[in-house]
Design a protein around this motif. Structure first.
Motif, PDB file in Angstrom:
ATOM      1  N   LEU A  98      40.694  33.895  29.006  1.00  0.00           N
ATOM      2  CA  LEU A  98      41.747  34.647  29.686  1.00  0.00           C
ATOM      3  C   LEU A  98      42.814  33.688  30.220  1.00  0.00           C
ATOM      4  O   LEU A  98      43.064  33.598  31.419  1.00  0.00           O
ATOM      5  N   PRO A  99      43.487  32.957  29.354  1.00  0.00           N
ATOM      6  CA  PRO A  99      44.369  31.879  29.789  1.00  0.00           C
ATOM      7  C   PRO A  99      45.571  32.330  30.602  1.00  0.00           C
ATOM      8  O   PRO A  99      46.121  31.537  31.365  1.00  0.00           O
ATOM      9  N   MET A 100      45.989  33.602  30.484  1.00  0.00           N
ATOM     10  CA  MET A 100      47.170  34.075  31.193  1.00  0.00           C
ATOM     11  C   MET A 100      46.832  34.961  32.388  1.00  0.00           C
ATOM     12  O   MET A 100      47.720  35.558  32.989  1.00  0.00           O
ATOM     13  N   ILE A 101      45.565  35.048  32.761  1.00  0.00           N
ATOM     14  CA  ILE A 101      45.157  35.967  33.822  1.00  0.00           C
ATOM     15  C   ILE A 101      45.812  35.572  35.141  1.00  0.00           C
ATOM     16  O   ILE A 101      45.858  34.398  35.523  1.00  0.00           O
ATOM     17  N   TYR A 102      46.341  36.584  35.843  1.00  0.00           N
ATOM     18  CA  TYR A 102      47.057  36.379  37.111  1.00  0.00           C
ATOM     19  C   TYR A 102      46.299  37.015  38.276  1.00  0.00           C
ATOM     20  O   TYR A 102      46.202  36.463  39.355  1.00  0.00           O
ATOM     21  N   SER A 103      45.745  38.208  38.034  1.00  0.00           N
ATOM     22  CA  SER A 103      45.097  38.949  39.114  1.00  0.00           C
ATOM     23  C   SER A 103      43.822  39.598  38.599  1.00  0.00           C
ATOM     24  O   SER A 103      43.811  40.206  37.530  1.00  0.00           O
ATOM     25  N   ILE A 104      42.740  39.491  39.387  1.00  0.00           N
ATOM     26  CA  ILE A 104      41.457  40.120  39.054  1.00  0.00           C
ATOM     27  C   ILE A 104      41.020  40.948  40.261  1.00  0.00           C
ATOM     28  O   ILE A 104      40.955  40.432  41.387  1.00  0.00           O
ATOM     29  N   ARG A 105      40.738  42.230  40.026  1.00  0.00           N
ATOM     30  CA  ARG A 105      40.226  43.116  41.086  1.00  0.00           C
ATOM     31  C   ARG A 105      38.907  43.719  40.611  1.00  0.00           C
ATOM     32  O   ARG A 105      38.849  44.339  39.549  1.00  0.00           O
ATOM     33  N   ASP A 116      60.684  38.182  38.944  1.00  0.00           N
ATOM     34  CA  ASP A 116      59.316  38.049  39.420  1.00  0.00           C
ATOM     35  C   ASP A 116      58.325  38.393  38.316  1.00  0.00           C
ATOM     36  O   ASP A 116      58.428  39.461  37.702  1.00  0.00           O
ATOM     37  N   PRO A 117      57.337  37.533  38.066  1.00  0.00           N
ATOM     38  CA  PRO A 117      56.399  37.790  36.963  1.00  0.00           C
ATOM     39  C   PRO A 117      55.507  38.994  37.183  1.00  0.00           C
ATOM     40  O   PRO A 117      54.985  39.558  36.233  1.00  0.00           O
ATOM     41  N   ILE A 118      55.346  39.422  38.436  1.00  0.00           N
ATOM     42  CA  ILE A 118      54.486  40.559  38.719  1.00  0.00           C
ATOM     43  C   ILE A 118      55.016  41.815  38.045  1.00  0.00           C
ATOM     44  O   ILE A 118      54.269  42.711  37.668  1.00  0.00           O
ATOM     45  N   ALA A 119      56.327  41.898  37.876  1.00  0.00           N
ATOM     46  CA  ALA A 119      56.932  43.118  37.350  1.00  0.00           C
ATOM     47  C   ALA A 119      57.017  43.148  35.834  1.00  0.00           C
ATOM     48  O   ALA A 119      57.418  44.147  35.259  1.00  0.00           O
ATOM     49  N   THR A 120      56.630  42.092  35.178  1.00  0.00           N
ATOM     50  CA  THR A 120      56.915  41.997  33.750  1.00  0.00           C
ATOM     51  C   THR A 120      56.148  43.016  32.917  1.00  0.00           C
ATOM     52  O   THR A 120      56.615  43.415  31.855  1.00  0.00           O
ATOM     53  N   PHE A 121      54.974  43.456  33.369  1.00  0.00           N
ATOM     54  CA  PHE A 121      54.197  44.374  32.545  1.00  0.00           C
ATOM     55  C   PHE A 121      54.559  45.832  32.825  1.00  0.00           C
ATOM     56  O   PHE A 121      54.084  46.727  32.148  1.00  0.00           O
ATOM     57  N   GLU A 122      55.415  46.089  33.832  1.00  0.00           N
ATOM     58  CA  GLU A 122      55.745  47.466  34.183  1.00  0.00           C
ATOM     59  C   GLU A 122      56.830  48.027  33.282  1.00  0.00           C
ATOM     60  O   GLU A 122      57.670  47.308  32.771  1.00  0.00           O
ATOM     61  N   ASN A 123      56.805  49.341  33.137  1.00  0.00           N
ATOM     62  CA  ASN A 123      57.895  50.034  32.467  1.00  0.00           C
ATOM     63  C   ASN A 123      59.185  49.739  33.203  1.00  0.00           C
ATOM     64  O   ASN A 123      59.212  49.676  34.423  1.00  0.00           O
ATOM     65  N   ASN A 124      60.292  49.558  32.458  1.00  0.00           N
ATOM     66  CA  ASN A 124      61.538  49.132  33.086  1.00  0.00           C
ATOM     67  C   ASN A 124      61.977  50.074  34.199  1.00  0.00           C
ATOM     68  O   ASN A 124      62.503  49.637  35.214  1.00  0.00           O
ATOM     69  N   SER A 125      61.763  51.376  34.027  1.00  0.00           N
ATOM     70  CA  SER A 125      62.182  52.323  35.049  1.00  0.00           C
ATOM     71  C   SER A 125      61.476  52.066  36.373  1.00  0.00           C
ATOM     72  O   SER A 125      62.039  52.270  37.441  1.00  0.00           O
ATOM     73  N   TYR A 126      60.228  51.619  36.320  1.00  0.00           N
ATOM     74  CA  TYR A 126      59.498  51.336  37.540  1.00  0.00           C
ATOM     75  C   TYR A 126      60.055  50.106  38.232  1.00  0.00           C
ATOM     76  O   TYR A 126      59.704  49.823  39.370  1.00  0.00           O
ATOM     77  N   VAL A 171      48.554  43.275  28.451  1.00  0.00           N
ATOM     78  CA  VAL A 171      48.623  42.463  29.665  1.00  0.00           C
ATOM     79  C   VAL A 171      47.895  43.110  30.839  1.00  0.00           C
ATOM     80  O   VAL A 171      47.593  42.439  31.830  1.00  0.00           O
ATOM     81  N   PHE A 172      47.612  44.413  30.759  1.00  0.00           N
ATOM     82  CA  PHE A 172      46.992  45.111  31.885  1.00  0.00           C
ATOM     83  C   PHE A 172      45.807  45.918  31.377  1.00  0.00           C
ATOM     84  O   PHE A 172      45.943  46.724  30.461  1.00  0.00           O
ATOM     85  N   LEU A 173      44.617  45.696  31.969  1.00  0.00           N
ATOM     86  CA  LEU A 173      43.404  46.400  31.562  1.00  0.00           C
ATOM     87  C   LEU A 173      42.704  46.916  32.802  1.00  0.00           C
ATOM     88  O   LEU A 173      42.329  46.140  33.691  1.00  0.00           O
ATOM     89  N   LEU A 174      42.526  48.230  32.888  1.00  0.00           N
ATOM     90  CA  LEU A 174      41.856  48.859  34.021  1.00  0.00           C
ATOM     91  C   LEU A 174      40.666  49.657  33.508  1.00  0.00           C
ATOM     92  O   LEU A 174      40.814  50.543  32.661  1.00  0.00           O
ATOM     93  N   LEU A 175      39.486  49.341  34.022  1.00  0.00           N
ATOM     94  CA  LEU A 175      38.244  49.991  33.600  1.00  0.00           C
ATOM     95  C   LEU A 175      37.557  50.555  34.834  1.00  0.00           C
ATOM     96  O   LEU A 175      37.179  49.807  35.734  1.00  0.00           O
ATOM     97  N   GLU A 176      37.378  51.889  34.883  1.00  0.00           N
ATOM     98  CA  GLU A 176      36.796  52.528  36.054  1.00  0.00           C
ATOM     99  C   GLU A 176      35.702  53.509  35.650  1.00  0.00           C
ATOM    100  O   GLU A 176      35.679  54.006  34.523  1.00  0.00           O
ATOM    101  N   LYS A 221      46.800  37.483  26.166  1.00  0.00           N
ATOM    102  CA  LYS A 221      47.980  37.789  26.987  1.00  0.00           C
ATOM    103  C   LYS A 221      47.620  38.496  28.298  1.00  0.00           C
ATOM    104  O   LYS A 221      48.507  38.759  29.121  1.00  0.00           O
ATOM    105  N   LEU A 222      46.361  38.807  28.505  1.00  0.00           N
ATOM    106  CA  LEU A 222      45.960  39.622  29.655  1.00  0.00           C
ATOM    107  C   LEU A 222      46.293  38.914  30.971  1.00  0.00           C
ATOM    108  O   LEU A 222      45.883  37.775  31.192  1.00  0.00           O
ATOM    109  N   SER A 223      47.027  39.629  31.857  1.00  0.00           N
ATOM    110  CA  SER A 223      47.384  39.042  33.147  1.00  0.00           C
ATOM    111  C   SER A 223      46.755  39.791  34.321  1.00  0.00           C
ATOM    112  O   SER A 223      46.557  39.215  35.385  1.00  0.00           O
TER     113      SER A 223
END
Length: 896
Positions: free
Chosen positions: A828-835, A459-469, A781-786, A804-806
Motif C-alpha cells: 500500500l505505497p500510497m496509503i494516507y489514512s487508515i480507519r 490539498d491532497p485530501i480532496a483529490t479523490f473526491e468528486n469535483n462538486s464536493y 484510491v478509496f476503499l470502505l468495507l463495513e 494507488k489506494l490512499s
C-alpha cells in the motif's frame, strides 16, 4: 451573493440554449437568448475579479454594488421566468397525445425589450463594479487593517484551557532546547475564528524562556485587508530601523516596496529572530514577505496564525497545527472562571445549568467568553440560568453572536465568490443539522450555484473526491463549516449558523419559518427567493398558508424540520415559479399531484411509498429526483418506476428507494445526462438498463433480502457497461449469512471499469481472497468495507496490490490477522489514512507502510491490535519522522 444570483439566471438561460426538449421558435429572434447568455457570462467574469482584489477593496461599497446587481437580476428573472412558465404550462396542459409531448417550444419575441434593457443595465453596473474594485472608494480608518477581535483577557492562564499541551509542544520547537544551527522553521496555527489562535501565539511570543532565545522580536497582525507597505513598515519599526520615515518620503509605489523589502532583509542580517504573522489570509503574501526574512541558519522562527488550512499547509508542511474545539469539561472550566473568577462560589444548581450553557457554546472559546461576559452582568439565579441552558435560541446566545459578528463576518465577506451562496445555503437547514454532501451538491446544482468549470485543489485530501464536493472541502479548509466524520455530513457551528440566518434575508436569499409568528412579520416574505419551513405543522395553519401563497416569487421551498409522518396540506398552487421542492421531512400518503403543475421544477425530493404516476415525465426540466420510503421496508415484487422515466432526459441524479428501473421499451429510451443512480435495486443492474445510462459516474446499489433468501444475488455482471463509473457502492441492508456469500462473487477484474476510484461495500459476506480481483484497479484510491463486507480470519496483501489506494476504512468484521506477504518493500505505497472500527478480533496489523501514511484511527478494537499500532507508529516515526516532519497521527480510543 451576486455571483449566486447570476448563476441561477445562467442555468436557466443555458438550459434554453442546450436542452434537448426545448426549441426556440425561429421567428422570435433566437439571438436574443445568445445575447443574454453572453452578458451573463461577462458579468460572472467581472464578479470573479473580486477574488483577486479583495485584499484592497472597500467592502462596504462593493457589497452595496452587489446588492444593486442582485435586485436588477431578480427583477428581470421574475419577468423571464414567468414568461417561460406560462408557455411551458400551457403546452403541458394541452398535451394529450401518445406518445407524450417531449419538446417545449419557446417564443422569446415578447422579451426582446426586457432583455435589451437588462443587458444595458448590467453593462453599466458591471463597469461601475470593476471601477470600484480597481479604484476603491475612500473609507473610514477603522475599516482598514486587521480583522476585529475580542480580547480574551490578557495573560490570564485560564485562556490557555484546551491549548496548554499544544503550547508545550511548540515551546520545545521555539525555546532554549531548539536548534540554533538550522534554517528558518515556520509553524502555523490553524482554526476557526475565535478558537484561540492569537491567544496562543501571544502566549508563545511573550513567554520569557522563548523571548530570551532571540535577538529580534516582531509581532504583526495582518487580516484579510492589508497594504504590503504598511506590513513592512510595521516590521521595520519593531526592528528599530531609523531610516523608515526618510524612505517613505522619498519613494512611492513599486520602488518603495523594493526598498522596504531590502531594508527588512538587511535588518535581519546575522540575527536570530522570532516573527509572528497574526491572522494571515493570503499564501502569496506569506511567500512575498518571507523572501525578505534572511536565513542565516541560526534557528530563526516564524509563527503564523490563519483561518485557512491552505495557508497553514503551504507555509509549514508537517508543522501546521489545527486548534481543536474545547470538550465539555474544558468549556465549563473556562465559563466558570470567566463568570465567577477564583473567589466567588458557584452553587450546585448554577453549576448544573452552567455546564449545559457551556456545552451549548459548542467548544468555541470566543462564544464561551462572550456568553460568560453577558452572564456575569445578569442576575445569577438558577431560574434564569436554566432558561438559558434549555434553549439554544435564548437571547443570551443571540446577543453573544451579535457581539462576535465583527470577528466572524470577515470569514464570510472575504470568501471567494463561488463559495458564498453555497455557505449561506447550509444555514437553511436547522441549527446543528448535519447535511450529506450529495444533498448539498444536488440542491446547489439545481439552484445554479455550482461552477460548470472544474476547480482544482492543492490539498491532497480532496483529490479523490468528486469535483462538486470540492466546494464543501474548500469551506472546510477555510474553517467556516465542519465535517462530521462519523455521520459523513457537513454542518455549521451555531455562531456561523446565526450569521447565515441573519445575512440571508437581507438580499432575499432565503427566509426561515420556525414559528407561526415568522410568517406574520410586517416586512413580509413575498420577495424572498427561498422559504425554509422548519416545522411542517405550519402548513396546517391558515395564516401561514396565506403568507406562503403571497410569496409568488419563491423559487425554492425547503422543508427542513423534524420528520413529520402525518398528512399536511401543501400550498403549491401559487408557487408556479418553483424550481426546488425539498420535502424529505414530510411523509406523503398520496402523491402530491399539484407538483405536476410546477413545470420549471429542477429538484424534487419527498417521502412516498406508492408508485410514481406516469405523468411525472411532464417535469421535463427535472434534473434531480429523490423518492424515499417511509421507514425501511422490504419492497413488494413488481414495484417499478413508470416506463415514462426514460423520457426525462435532463435527469442527473435519481434516487428511488426500493423501486426497479423498468426495461427500456425502444432505442430512444436513454438517460444521457444521468450521472448518479442511488439506492438502486439489484434487479435494476441488468444489461438492458445499464447500457441505457452510459455516462453514469456513481452507482449505489441497496439490497433488502427476503427472509427466505438462499441463492446469491447478481449485481456486478454488467458493470463493464459503465465505462465512466468512478464510485461504486453496494449495501446489503439486512445481511443474512446463511449461504457462503450474499452476493455472487466479483466478476473478473477485466469486467470492472478502470475509471473506478472509490469502492464502498457493506454486508456482502465475501471471503477476503475475493479482494484480489479488484486489487489491481489502476485508479482505486478509496476503499470502505463495513458490516462483514468480507469475512474470515485472515487478509493477506501483496506488494503489487492496491498501488494507488490512499484511504482505507474497515468496520465491523471478524478479521483477526491482516498481513503483508511476499513483500520486499512497503505494501500500500500510497496509503494516507487508515480507519479501523469495531474489529474486536483483530490481533495483528502490518508494520511496513509507505512514507505517505499520516494517520491511523483505531476505535473499539482488540488490545493486541492497539499494541501493533503503537509499534507501527514508533517504527514509522523512527524511519520517516525526520527533517521536521510531523510524527504519525495515531488515535486509539473506545466509544464506551
Amino acid at each position: 451573493m451576486a455571483y449566486g444570483a447570476v448563476g441561477c439566471l445562467e442555468l436557466t438561460t443555458e438550459r434554453l440554449l442546450k436542452s434537448s426538449h426545448i426549441s426556440i421558435v425561429q421567428n422570435s429572434s433566437p439571438q436574443i437568448i445568445n445575447l443574454l447568455y453572453e452578458e451573463i457570462l461577462s458579468l460572472k467574469e467581472a464578479l470573479r475579479e473580486f477574488n483577486t482584489r479583495r485584499s484592497t477593496i472597500n467592502m462596504k461599497m462593493v457589497k452595496t454594488l452587489e446588492a444593486e446587481i442582485i435586485e436588477a437580476i431578480y427583477e428581470f428573472e421574475d419577468v423571464f421566468d414567468s414568461h417561460l412558465a406560462n408557455q411551458f404550462y400551457s403546452q403541458s396542459e394541452e398535451e394529450t397525445g401518445d406518445p407524450p409531448l417531449m419538446t417545449f417550444s419557446v417564443d422569446l419575441q415578447e422579451l426582446k425589450q426586457d432583455v435589451d434593457s437588462f443587458v444595458e443595465r448590467m453593462n453599466k453596473m458591471k463597469k461601475a463594479y470593476i471601477h470600484e474594485l480597481c479604484n476603491p472608494s475612500p473609507e473610514e480608518d477603522d475599516c482598514v487593517g486587521p480583522s476585529p477581535r475580542i480580547d480574551f483577557g490578557g495573560n490570564d492562564d485560564y485562556n490557555m484551557v484546551g491549548i496548554s499541551d499544544l503550547f508545550t509542544e511548540i515551546k520545545d520547537l521555539f525555546g532554549e532546547n531548539s536548534s540554533q544551527s538550522e534554517g528558518i522553521l515556520t509553524v502555523s496555527l490553524v482554526g476557526m475564528a475565535g478558537i484561540g489562535k492569537t491567544t496562543l501565539a501571544k502566549k508563545l511570543f511573550q513567554d520569557p524562556s522563548i523571548f530570551s532565545c532571540y535577538t529580534r522580536h516582531v509581532f504583526v497582525t495582518i487580516g484579510p485587508k492589508y497594504r504590503l507597505a504598511d506590513i513592512l513598515v510595521d516590521i521595520l519599526t519593531q526592528l528599530n530601523n531609523l531610516d523608515i520615515d526618510e524612505v517613505i518620503l522619498l519613494m512611492k509605489g513599486a520602488k518603495l516596496l523594493v526598498e522596504l523589502k531590502r531594508m527588512v532583509f538587511k535588518s535581519l542580517r546575522f540575527l536570530r529572530y522570532l516573527i509572528v504573522l497574526d491572522d494571515l489570509w493570503d499564501i502569496e503574501l506569506y511567500f512575498d514577505l518571507t523572501k525578505s526574512f534572511r536565513d542565516d541558519n541560526n534557528g530563526s522562527r516564524v509563527l503564523l496564525t490563519t483561518r485557512t488550512e491552505e495557508v497553514g499547509y503551504c507555509a509549514s508542511i508537517w508543522r501546521d497545527y489545527n486548534l481543536r474545539f474545547l470538550d465539555k469539561k474544558e468549556s465549563w472550566e473556562l465559563l466558570r472562571h470567566k463568570v465567577f473568577g477564583e473567589e466567588e462560589p458557584c452553587s450546585y444548581g448554577l453549576e448544573k445549568a452552567g455546564k449545559k450553557i457551556a456545552e451549548n457554546c459548542e467548544g468555541l472559546p470566543l462564544t464561551i467568553i462572550t456568553v460568560a461576559n453577558i452572564l456575569s452582568k445578569a442576575d445569577k439565579t438558577i431560574e434564569y440560568w436554566n432558561e438559558v441552558a434549555d434553549d439554544k435560541q435564548n437571547s443570551v446566545y443571540k446577543d453573544a453572536y451579535d457581539q462576535m459578528s465583527k470577528v466572524l463576518y470577515p470569514s464570510y465577506d472575504y470568501l471567494e465568490q463561488h463559495l458564498k451562496a453555497f455557505f449561506l445555503y447550509l444555514g437553511a437547514f436547522p441549527q446543528n443539522y448535519s447535511v450529506y454532501g450529495y444533498q448539498m451538491v444536488n440542491l446547489c446544482g439545481a439552484e445554479g450555484f455550482l461552477n460548470p468549470r472544474p476547480i482544482h485543489y492543492s490539498d491532497p485530501i480532496a483529490t479523490f473526491e468528486n469535483n462538486s464536493y470540492g466546494y464543501l472541502n474548500e469551506l472546510c479548509f477555510k474553517n467556516v463549516i465542519m465535517s462530521a466524520k462519523e455521520e459523513r455530513g457537513f454542518h455549521l457551528h451555531s455562531s456561523f449558523w446565526y450569521l447565515c440566518n441573519k445575512e440571508a434575508p437581507k438580499n432575499n436569499f432565503y427566509y426561515a419559518l420556525n414559528f407561526c409568528a415568522d410568517a406574520l412579520q410586517e416586512e413580509g416574505i413575498e420577495y424572498q427567493r427561498r422559504l425554509c419551513i422548519r416545522n411542517s405543522v405550519l402548513f396546517a395553519i391558515e395564516d401561514v398558508q396565506d403568507s406562503i401563497a403571497s410569496a409568488s416569487k419563491v423559487r425554492s421551498l425547503l422543508c427542513t424540520g423534524p420528520y413529520h409522518q402525518y398528512p399536511v396540506p401543501l400550498c403549491l398552487d401559487d408557487l408556479r415559479l418553483l424550481r426546488v421542492f425539498h420535502a424529505r421531512s414530510i411523509r406523503f400518503y398520496e402523491f402530491p399531484m399539484e407538483v405536476m403543475k410546477l413545470v420549471q421544477l429542477r429538484y424534487l425530493a419527498l417521502v412516498y411509498n406508492g408508485n410514481l404516476p406516469p405523468s411525472i415525465s411532464k417535469l421535463l426540466n427535472l434534473q434531480c429526483l429523490i423518492v424515499d420510503r417511509h421507514l425501511s421496508i422490504v419492497k413488494s415484487c413488481g414495484n417499478l418506476l413508470p416506463i415514462e422515466i426514460w423520457n426525462m432526459k435532463e435527469l442527473k441524479y435519481l434516487q428511488t428507494t426500493g423501486r426497479d428501473l423498468p426495461h427500456p421499451c425502444d432505442e430512444e429510451s436513454v438517460l444521457p445526462n444521468l450521472l448518479e443512480l442511488t439506492r438502486a435495486t439489484h434487479q435494476s443492474c441488468n444489461k438492458d438498463v445499464l447500457e441505457r445510462i452510459p455516462n453514469l459516474e456513481i452507482l449505489d446499489i441497496q439490497i433488502e433480502l427476503a427472509l427466505d433468501a438462499f441463492e446469491p444475488l447478481s449485481c456486478f455482471d454488467h458493470i463493464s457497461c459503465l465505462r465512466r463509473l468512478t464510485l461504486l457502492k453496494c449495501v446489503v441492508v439486512n445481511p443474512i449469512f446463511k449461504a457462503e456469500v450474499v452476493i455472487a462473487p466479483f466478476v473478473p477484474l477485466s469486467d470492472f471499469p478502470s475509471s473506478l476510484t472509490k469502492l464502498i461495500l457493506k454486508g456482502l459476506g465475501y471471503p477476503w481472497e475475493e479482494l484480489r480481483k479488484i486489487s489491481s484497479l489502476p485508479n482505486l484510491v478509496f476503499l470502505l468495507l463495513e458490516c462483514y463486507a468480507f469475512r474470515g480470519p485472515k487478509w493477506e496483501v501483496r506488494d503489487n496490490e492496491f498501488l494507488k489506494l490512499s484511504h482505507l476504512h474497515i468496520e465491523d468484521t471478524d478479521l483477526e490477522q491482516w498481513k503483508f506477504v511476499e513483500s520486499e518493500n512497503s505494501c500500500l505505497p500510497m496509503i494516507y489514512s487508515i480507519r479501523i472500527l469495531h474489529c474486536y478480533k483483530l490481533k495483528e496489523l502490518p508494520l511496513t507502510f509507505g512514507r505517505f501514511l499520516e494517520k491511523i484511527d483505531l476505535v473499539d478494537c482488540n488490545p493486541m491490535a492497539e499494541k501493533c499500532a503503537n509499534t507501527l507508529k514508533k517504527e514509522w516515526d523512527d524511519k520517516y519522522g525526520v527533517h521536521g516532519r510531523r510524527p504519525l497521527l495515531l488515535d486509539v480510543r473506545s466509544s464506551l
